[in-house]
Scaffold this motif. Structure first.
Motif, short mmCIF file in Angstrom:
data_model
loop_
_atom_site.label_atom_id
_atom_site.label_comp_id
_atom_site.label_asym_id
_atom_site.label_seq_id
_atom_site.Cartn_x
_atom_site.Cartn_y
_atom_site.Cartn_z
N UNK A 48 0.83 -1.22 0.13
CA UNK A 48 0.02 -0.08 0.01
C UNK A 48 0.96 1.28 0.09
N UNK A 49 1.81 1.17 0.83
CA UNK A 49 2.55 2.54 1.20
C UNK A 49 3.56 2.71 -0.12
N UNK A 50 4.10 1.31 -0.77
CA UNK A 50 4.92 1.61 -1.94
C UNK A 50 3.91 2.18 -3.05
N UNK A 51 2.54 1.84 -3.16
CA UNK A 51 1.85 2.52 -4.23
C UNK A 51 1.76 3.89 -4.30
N UNK A 52 1.92 4.75 -3.26
CA UNK A 52 2.25 5.97 -3.04
C UNK A 52 3.43 6.70 -3.80
N UNK A 53 4.54 5.75 -3.82
CA UNK A 53 5.87 6.41 -4.11
C UNK A 53 5.71 6.74 -5.67
N UNK A 71 3.11 14.09 5.25
CA UNK A 71 3.06 14.95 3.99
C UNK A 71 1.55 14.79 3.35
N UNK A 72 1.20 15.79 2.61
CA UNK A 72 -0.37 15.45 1.97
C UNK A 72 -0.47 14.32 1.15
N UNK A 73 0.58 13.75 0.65
CA UNK A 73 0.71 12.70 -0.29
C UNK A 73 -0.07 11.42 0.44
N UNK A 74 0.16 11.60 1.65
CA UNK A 74 -0.28 10.38 2.44
C UNK A 74 -1.65 10.31 2.96
#
Length: 388
Positions: A71-76, A246-249
């Motif tokens: 999941x967190x990798x999908x935001x990178x 960070x807003x991206x999260x």
């Protein structure tokens, strides 16, 4: 990049990339935990690993753990090594640089530890270090030695041992009314084990508040299930503090996780760390705080990054923190402005610049625009002896 087929989509704001897997699997937090990225081959399925990242991954081998949930990798951002999510999760060469004054425990957890897990620094509250484990080993962790260092731990005894000594210490100190479960990340435990710990605390009459410090709403929001929230709601008052940087999260999944907690009566606060190259500018921090308010998360602390061994490269100057606080105060609603603190061995010290200056006649005040006005001590007494 190669490996798992992926598709690109959008959440409420940031772009994300996720594998083509059944929705039921993607929504299962255990699926993500089993498939965490822990080596460079898996990382290449998600990002174009830069030469510096490749060097860092090799350099931390045998010293620092690292893992990233799908999941967190999908935001990178797969192409940008400076992506704010990527920098928090992928090892960097800065972790291997020695910085002046860096310590493995600059906040004194080990000094104030009373049992295997209990750290008693403040009069009426303690933290309980429940685990060393995390879903993602954040590269900026203040407890990097405890969580991420392969040979490091704050535990005196094995993590899996009995909690009896810890609970007994709390019961024998009735001044303790507030217990914060932290780690590592307490939600790494299954619901049953977590309930066993919380019910043990709730059986102590002097414990009024149970708090949970967790980054799962950010790193793997699928962990915040209805079942977990229902269990927590049986032990109110329960508070939860998380850690958006960070807003991206702030994604649809994260927003839904927060909503589930709130609907079960669990207030959610946020503790942001000021990180060089990630959120050390006014625009990013202002967006983060207003987005947190939008999803009903209360900004709580803005931590100045600690000078922790393996973390120091993320530190900014205190002056940079002042600049950001000045850019928040007055520009967003008051309860959206966090308290800027420096964590030390003597506690959390507020270090925001004051908006007043004592003068012989009273106070000189300034507002967020820099406008000033004098307040006469005869109108607003400065000392108690002056009050009428």
């Amino acid at each position: 990049m190669s490996g798992t087929p992926r598709e690109t989509g959008t959440t409420a704001g940031p772009t994300f990339i996720r594998p083509r897997v059944p929705e039921a699997q993607w929504n299962d937090w255990r699926w993500h935990m089993r498939r965490r990225i822990t080596n460079i081959e898996k990382a290449r399925q998600w990002i174009n690993v830069s030469p510096d990242e490749e060097k860092a991954i090799a350099g931390v081998a045998g010293r620092y753990r690292w893992s990233i949930t799908p999941y967190y990798a999908s935001l990178m951002d797969p192409d940008d090594p400076l992506c704010p999510v990527r920098q928090q999760a992928v090892p960097a060469t800065g972790e291997l640089v020695e910085f002046s004054g860096a310590e493995v425990d600059p906040v004194g957890d080990t000094f104030y530890r009373k049992t295997n897990r209990v750290v008693h620094k403040y009069p009426d509250r303690v933290i309980m270090l429940v685990t060393e484990a995390c879903p993602v080993y954040c590269r900026h962790c203040t407890r990097k030695f405890h969580t991420t260092d392969v040979n490091g731990t704050y535990f005196r005894d094995d993590e899996g041992g009995s909690f009896d000594e810890d609970l007994r210490y709390i019961a024998e100190h009735p001044e303790i009314r507030d217990v914060l479960l932290t780690g590592g990340d307490p939600l790494s435990y299954q619901d049953g084990k977590l309930e066993e710990i919380i019910s043990g605390l709730r059986a102590i009459p002097s414990v009024e508040i149970v708090r949970i410090g967790t980054r799962f709403p950010v790193l793997l929001p699928q962990r915040i299930t209805d079942e977990l929230c229902a269990m927590l709601s049986r032990y109110h008052p329960v508070w939860l503090n998380t850690h958006f940087n960070h807003p991206k999260e702030i994604t649809e999944e994260a927003t839904a996780a927060v909503d589930r907690l709130l609907r079960h009566g669990i207030p959610v606060g946020n503790q942001t760390v000021l990180l060089r190259g990630i959120n050390d500018d006014v625009a990013t921090m202002r967006t983060l705080m207003t987005e947190l308010l939008r999803i009903r998360v209360r900004p709580y602390y803005l931590y100045h990054c600690d000078n922790v061994t393996g973390v120091s490269h993320f530190m900014t100057s205190v002056e940079k923190g002042w600049e950001i606080m000045e850019g928040l105060q007055g520009h967003i609603t008051g309860f959206g402005v966090p308290q800027y603190v420096l964590t030390t061995k003597i506690g959390k010290i507020p270090i925001a610049q004051p908006y007043f200056t004592p003068t012989p006649d009273g106070l000189l005040l300034r507002n967020y625009r820099g406008q000033q006005m004098a307040v006469d001590g005869a109108v607003h007494p400065i000392t108690e002896s002056d009050a009428r």
